[in-house]
Structures are given as C-alpha cells and as structure tokens.
Design an enzyme around this catalytic site. Structure first.
Site, PDB file in Angstrom:
ATOM      1  N   GLY A   1     -37.855 -24.119   2.090  1.00 21.67           N
ATOM      2  CA  GLY A   1     -36.831 -24.491   3.062  1.00 21.67           C
ATOM      3  C   GLY A   1     -37.410 -25.308   4.202  1.00 21.67           C
ATOM      4  O   GLY A   1     -36.672 -25.808   5.050  1.00 21.67           O
TER       5      GLY A   1
ATOM      6  N   LYS B   1       0.860  -1.179   0.000  1.00 21.93           N
ATOM      7  CA  LYS B   1       0.000   0.000   0.000  1.00 21.93           C
ATOM      8  C   LYS B   1       0.897   1.230   0.000  1.00 21.93           C
ATOM      9  O   LYS B   1       1.618   1.482   0.956  1.00 21.93           O
ATOM     10  CB  LYS B   1      -0.927   0.001   1.211  1.00 21.93           C
ATOM     11  CG  LYS B   1      -1.995   1.076   1.123  1.00 21.93           C
ATOM     12  CD  LYS B   1      -2.958   0.992   2.286  1.00 21.93           C
ATOM     13  CE  LYS B   1      -4.150   1.906   2.050  1.00 21.93           C
ATOM     14  NZ  LYS B   1      -3.770   3.304   1.804  1.00 21.93           N
TER      15      LYS B   1
END
Length: 842
Positions: free
Chosen positions: A708, A250
C-alpha cells in the site's frame, strides 16, 4: 415487433477482423437463430481503462455500445455510449481475460444480463438514432433510451444512454448501481431484480419452476440438518442506501422453526426447544403442505380484534392451552426437499416459499409478505397500526445461523426482553407485584440492573406474577453488586427489593435509555417463554442518517482526508464496508492496532493498541491475561466494527503474527521489502523474486501482497509451534543471508542511511507485539493506497506498492474470480528443515 431484416452479406465482419481467435478466448463470429426473447448483457471490461459494454440482441447479433461510466438509474445522469461493432450473441456469456497485444486486452465479466423489449420498431429506431426499450435484468430494469448525438464528420458514432422516468428511476445521490453492485452475476447470481425488489406494478408472480429447488442458484443436494439455529437481525434505525433490500412487518410473537422429515413436522423455538406437543394443530397444518423434507422459518402470533398481533393473547393461548388460535407467518425456507438452500439468495428462497404457501397452504399458515414502498413509509404504516416495527433483509443474502447485518430490524419504539431479577410488592397488597426489577447480561455474562417496570398489568396479572416469582425467591441479589440503587426514574425506597433467581424473561416497551443506563417510562408487555434468560443482552442501535454506511452514521462525511486526491472520510468508510468479506478473515482472532488520523493523513496520526475510550461499536477488548502488565488488546471481528472504526477516523489496521488462541506462538512470518532512497520499482520486484526463491529453496511456501506504500510484503504461514524469539531469529538469518549473498541489492540493517540504493527486508515485524498492515488495509499516505493480496504471477505486471487505492481496489476485486491466497489458509509449515539449512538450532 416488425419482422427481422434480412441478414447482412458478411455479418460480424468487423468483429472477426479485429481478433485472432487462435490467441483470444473470445467466441468466434456466428449469427444466432431467432429465440423466444431478446437477450441483453452488460459486460464490465477492464482494458486500457475500465468501461462497460452494453449489448442488445437483434437479428442474431449483439448491438454494442461502450459506456465508459456504466448505466445509471438517475434520468438526469446521461451517460456517453460509443456505438461499436456488433458482437455474436454467444459473446453475452463470455467472461475471461483477453491476452496482451490483442484487441481489447484485459479482463471481462458479465455485470448484468437478462432480456429486453423494444418500444416500437427497433430497426427504425436505430436508423433514426433513437432507441426506446425496457430491460429485465438482475440489476437493471424499467424503461431506457439510447439517443445518437453524432456530429457531421466524427469518426466515432456517439450516443447517450439514460434512464427514462418510471417506477425504477432513482437519484444517483440515493442509489449508484455501479458502486452498489460491482460484481459478476455469473459468479454471484442475483436473480431478476423485478422479482427481487419489485416496484409497483412491475412485481412479477413467482415462477412455477421455483418449486424445483435444484434449479435455484446456490442450492446443494444434502441431508436434512438435524438441528438449525435461526438467522437473527441486527438492530438499526434505517436501511442502508446501497444494495437491494426487502421489508417485512416485524410481528409481535415468538420465533418458530418447523422441521419436516418424512412428511412429519416438529416445531422448535429459537432456543431449540421442541414445542410440537404444545401446538398439535399447527404441526398438522405444516404436515398438510405435503412436503417430505424441509426447514421452515417464521413467527407465530395470535391476531387481536383489529387483525394485528396481540402479544398478551399469544401468551394467554399457551397458558390456557388454546393454541388453535395461533397463526404461523412463514418468511424463509433454509432447506427444501433434499436441498440445502442456505447459500441461495434470499429472493429465490422466498419465491419458492411463497409458491409453496400459495399453492398448498391455508390457515393457520400465511406467507410473510414484503413491501415495495420505501422503508420509512412502511415503518410509519407499522407505527400507525400499532405494530412493533419492520425487518429489512438484503435480497441477495444467504441464510446464516447467527446475528447478521444483512437482516436489520427497525422498531417503532424502544422494546426488548429483560431478565427479572427481583420485584417489589404492590403497596398495600402482598399478593400482587408492584414493580419488576430488570436486568441484562453484559459481555462477561454478569447481570446488570437497568431499572424497573411497574405498569402494563391488571390485578389478575399482578397476582399471577407474584405467584410465579414466589417459587423463585432467593436471599441474595442476582445483579452485579452495587448496581441496584433507586434512580431518579423510580420512587421506590432502598431495601424494599425481593430477589429471585434470574429465570423469567419480560417483554417491555419503554421510551428510551437514560444516560446512566436505565429504562425510562417502561410498560410491561408480557412474559417470554421462548427465550432463555441467559441469552438476554442490551440491544444496541446504530443511528443512521443520509450519510451512512450500513448501520453506522458517518460524522463529517465530507472532510477531506487526503488533499492529494480529494478523497473524503465517507470514501474511506464505504471502502472498508465494500471489502469487509475479503478483509475480515485477516482480522478475526488477532490482536489489532489502529492508526487514526482525526484530521486526515496530513495531520497528527495516532497508533493505538488499546481501547482508550475510542467508543468503536463492535470493537472487542481481549482478555488482559494475553499480555500481562498491559491494558487489554483489541480485536476487530465484524463488519460493524470495521466500519465503526473507520467512522472514528481509523485509517490503517495492523495485526499481530499470532492469534488469541496461541498468543505466544506466531502462525505467520512477514518480510517487509522496504526500498531505500533511489531504488527503482524494478529493483523491488527483483528483490521480491529473489526472496521468494530463497524461501522456496528452504522448503517454505510464501504469499505476496502490496504494502500500500513503496514496497511489498511476503507472508509465510506457519504451524503455531515456535515462540516469537525463534521465529524472529530465523527471519533475521534469512535477511542476513540475502544481504551477504547479494550485498549490492540487500541490506540487513535498518535506518535510512544504511539502505540508500538498496532494499531492506524488514524482519523486525516478527517480534512479539510487532504488527504489519493487514491485507486490504488502507495506508495513511498520499493516494490512500491499500495492501492488496496478489499472486506471484502478477508480480512482473505490478506498477508500484500502491497500485490500488481505496478508489480503485473494489473495482479491481470485482474482476477476481480466483483468490490468489486461497491455499494460504490451509498451509501450515514448520521451520525445522529450513533452520538446519541456515545452521540454526531449535
């Protein structure tokens, strides 16, 4: 390698004998000619059970083994591999569905592909039952071995497949390639893993062909975008263990994008400001690349005496108009020579960029290299060099003009930008600044005070800051009223503050945050002239440890939440991360209700529509005006919010039938088929078929998903024109019509006693504030089934409403090349005709 053996008299005879090529789409038997390299393929095959077919090309055919659990990079994890009949080389590209009652009936995808190199004579190895080889695939690489373990008299020919110890070996607990990369490399190409995530000496040089953008997977011919916002990284404390990641340093500088049109370059900051005139030497260097059209992304820095970026030197370079010292580190290329590359995987974009810089570039242009070491080691090296940190990027990620979790930034220390909202003069000198008063904007755009910084500058800089701030002085505080009070980390006296318009941005390094939201031990690094003050917010960090999913730490990961299966909390969190791309479109823009089970599905469950101090990262409170008289509703709009919610014991996600844009006008209607006691699954399927037929007669298209649990959900998309009462009344009329027409099958009244032996089609889901389990949501029931979108053609083959669970759903999805709900998102219907047919009035 030894010469190839003479072909057998009837090559591929066993393969052909098992197949009827008039019925199966599999390729017919044909021996291939010798090629330049030997191919390998691993096909994921969902037949009677899921397994992986491992195939190596030799002598014009694919030698084949069925590997039930698939390959593993862990040398200690030896996988059973059953030697089966040879396949034609053309089978290596086969994806599709083998029809029922045919040999191997089921779905096949290409899970990995590439080339292989035998170590020694492969025919001799096969004869001796020990085959050693190297793989060069999109997922698999390094040295592998197949060893025969057959015993006398066995009908099958069993072998074991395992990874040999080399730079590619990884413990299974650290990396499970089967779970991390479940999808087809045809549908989602990754590129060679040895280029995407090199290990030591295995790193491959970029291919010269990389300069042909049209050949890159995902490249699209198109016009050069007039503007381009950069992709931004999310703050994290470590890299996820799943997936392939690349780490870059960085750099301590300013983000800069270069736009090249007709060979002329323009330079833009992250905020879109044109800085070409301020950096003419750099613009000339970009033009010297000889590119006609492109967008290049990178970071500009000034290197100090130690060869590392010096942030103050960069700022001084602009102040003194000495921008010739600036170095431009390039790390991405979203567009190149007539082709939009934003959907091209990162590893392929960077291969193109690296060759561009290596072959045509020169100072001050440099390629921002990535490193093969583990992120912890790279971060430690960055810390030792005095750098800001590292950026980890998913190798297969697209380029997206927003902040994403496929780019992660890991910092060596706390550091970020702050808005300067005031100052205090240096004691004894009104010509210098003694300290700066800092703030960040919250989600409402209010500037919140976060403390002060009084070190990091010399007398000259302190005087310069005082002059700059003098031109911005105002009479009233720009901070949130009452927030500027001396904290225990400052010695200043109340009333000494001088206020300024919140326009300047300071880069500040600090030790950490105090519990009351103040910066501790802050040091000024310099002013930022590349970022607007209004964009500055507090950076949040997700702490990650061994038990983590993405950037979210999972507490109590081994807690069993479903005793019937042994599934744990970590399994649930990982499931939600894995289906985020499918599930988020069903959540974004809608109020959500959450079902939490702190002790699992057998304990007390809590249904929550409001925040109630849940502390879920990324969970968005909505405008309280959406539902007057109630606390603010919630929205789950990001992967981070989904995963964080699961970490906070959320099992189910339920959503409203309307979006926040038109909260009182539903854009869908839901029919929940809820079977009563004693109703067989075939009756539920029949009920769905009949309901679908009635809706079709009414001119309404509908979509199907499992619940489900015990039943099915039928969803009808609507144009958001009618209010909730009207839509609910219509849905009730549909259900009453079904119950009146077929009373032996349907009932229109709720209650267990009313639906014994019948199916109640629940229309109550369509009232204002009512919710339904979202697509892909898990259910807090034994087995942890999930609500799975399916096509109507799949209905006869469904076995239950909980056919898929959090343990099996992701594997199922890896085989789905077509979204059965693709047309749902663009279908908007009205109820005008249907209401007239049922005798209802608008």
């Amino acid at each position: 390698m030894a010469d190839r053996a003479a072909p057998a008299a009837k090559p591929l005879q066993r393969y052909s004998a098992k197949r009827n090529f008039e019925l199966t789409p599999e390729p017919q038997a044909a021996r291939a000619r010798k090629g330049k390299a030997l191919s390998f393929v691993v096909q994921k095959h969902w037949a009677s059970r899921l397994h992986y077919d491992f195939r190596l090309e030799l002598d014009g055919v694919l030698l084949s083994w069925a590997v039930p659990k698939g390959p593993s990079f862990d040398p200690q994890d030896k996988r059973m591999a059953i030697h089966v009949e040879d396949h034609p080389v053309s089978y290596g590209g086969f994806e599709g569905t083998i029809p029922p009652r045919q040999y191997g009936a089921g779905t096949v995808i290409v899970w990995d592909r590439g080339t292989w190199e035998p170590e020694g004579d492969p025919r001799e190895g096969l004869a001796q039952g020990k085959l050693l080889f190297k793989l060069h695939g999109e997922k698999l690489a390094g040295l592998w071995e197949l060893v025969r373990i057959a015993k006398p008299g066995e009908k099958q020919d069993p072998w074991i497949l395992f990874k040999k110890r080399d730079e590619w070996a990884r413990p299974l607990a650290e990396y499970d390639v089967i779970a991390a990369l479940p999808d087809s490399v045809v549908a989602k190409p990754l590129g060679p893993v040895e280029q995407r995530a090199p290990r030591g000496a295995a790193r491959a040089a970029p291919s010269p062909a990389a300069l042909a953008p049209a050949d890159l997977p995902g490249a699209v011919a198109g016009e050069l975008p007039a503007t381009l916002a950069p992709q931004l990284a999310t703050r994290a404390s470590s890299v996820p263990s799943r997936g392939e990641w690349r780490c870059e340093l960085k750099l301590d500088g300013y983000r800069l994008l270069a736009r090249i049109e007709d060979g002329r370059a323009r330079l833009f900051t992250r905020a879109g400001n044109d800085w070409t005139e301020r950096m003419k030497p750099l613009a000339a260097a970009v033009e010297a690349l000889g590119v006609r059209s492109a967008w290049l992304d990178g970071e500009i820095v000034v290197l100090g005496e130690q060869g590392t970026p010096d942030f103050n030197a960069l700022q001084n370079a602009f102040d003194a108009s000495r921008t010739g010292a600036i170095v431009y580190f390039l790390f991405d290329v979203p567009y190149f020579e007539g082709h939009d590359l934003r959907q091209v995987p990162l590893h392929a974009r960077r291969a193109l960029l690296r060759q561009l810089v290596d072959t045509r570039g020169g100072e001050p242009l440099r390629f921002s290299a990535d490193f093969a070491a583990d992120p912890a080691s790279i971060l430690e090296s960055a810390r030792a060099l005095g750098l800001e940190g590292i950026v980890a990027k998913r190798a297969d990620s697209p380029y997206v003009s927003q902040r994403t979790d496929t780019w992660l930034k890991l910092k060596c220390s706390e550091r970020q930008e702050f808005v300067i909202g005031g100052f205090i003069e240096r004691e004894g000198s009104s010509a210098e600044v003694g300290s700066l008063l800092l703030g960040v904007h919250d989600e409402r755009g209010t500037l919140r005070y976060v403390g002060n910084v009084g070190t990091g500058w010399n007398a000259a800089t302190g005087a310069d800051l005082r002059q700059r701030l003098a031109t911005l002085e105002v009479s009233e505080s720009p901070f949130e009223p009452g927030s500027v009070t001396p904290g225990r980390w400052t010695r200043r006296a109340a009333g000494a503050e001088r206020w300024v318009a919140p326009q300047l941005v300071a880069e500040v390094r600090f030790a950490d945050w105090t519990p009351d939201g103040r910066v501790r031990h802050a040091t000024f690094q310099g002013l930022r002239i590349d970022k607007p003050a209004r964009s500055v917010t507090r950076e949040t960090v997700s702490r990650t440890v061994a038990n983590r999913v993405g950037a979210v730490k999972v507490s109590n990961p081994d807690r069993v939440i479903d005793p019937s299966t042994g599934l744990k909390k970590l399994d649930l969190v990982r499931y939600y991360e894995s289906v985020a791309d499918w599930m988020l479109p069903h959540l974004q823009g809608r109020p959500v209700s959450l079902v939490r089970g702190p002790t699992g599905i057998t304990g007390e469950l809590f249904f929550q529509k409001h925040d109630d101090a849940l502390s879920i990262v990324g969970l968005r409170p909505l405008d309280a005006a959406l539902w007057p008289g109630h606390p603010a509703l919630l929205e789950v709009a990001s992967v981070e919010a989904m995963v964080s919610a699961a970490q906070m014991n959320v099992i189910e996600f339920h959503t409203w039938n309307s979006t926040t844009k038109k909260i009182d006008k539903p854009d869908r209607m839901v029919f929940d088929l809820d079977p009563g006691e004693g109703v067989a699954w075939t009756r539920v399927q029949e009920a769905a078929t009949l309901t679908h037929a009635l809706l079709s007669e009414l001119g309404l298209q509908s979509w199907l998903k499992t619940s489900g649990g015990k039943g099915l959900h039928i969803v009808v998309p609507l144009a958001p024109r009618l209010d909730y009462d009207t839509v609910k009344d219509f849905s009730q009329a549909v259900v009453q019509h079904l119950a009146k027409t077929i009373p032996s099958r349907f009932v229109a009244k709720s209650g267990a006693a009313n639906r014994v032996g019948k199916v109640f089609v629940d229309y109550l889901r369509n009232g204002f504030g009512a919710t339904t389990a979202a697509a892909f949501s898990a259910r807090a029931r034994p087995g942890l089934g999930v609500s799975m979108p399916v096509s109507w053609e799949q209905l006869p083959a469904l076995k239950s409403g909980a056919q898929w669970t959090i343990a099996t759903a992701r594997e199922y999805l890896s085989f789905q090349t077509n979204d059965p709900w693709a047309a749902y998102w663009t279908t908007r219907q009205t109820l005008t005709r249907a209401m007239k047919v049922l005798g209802l009035r608008l």
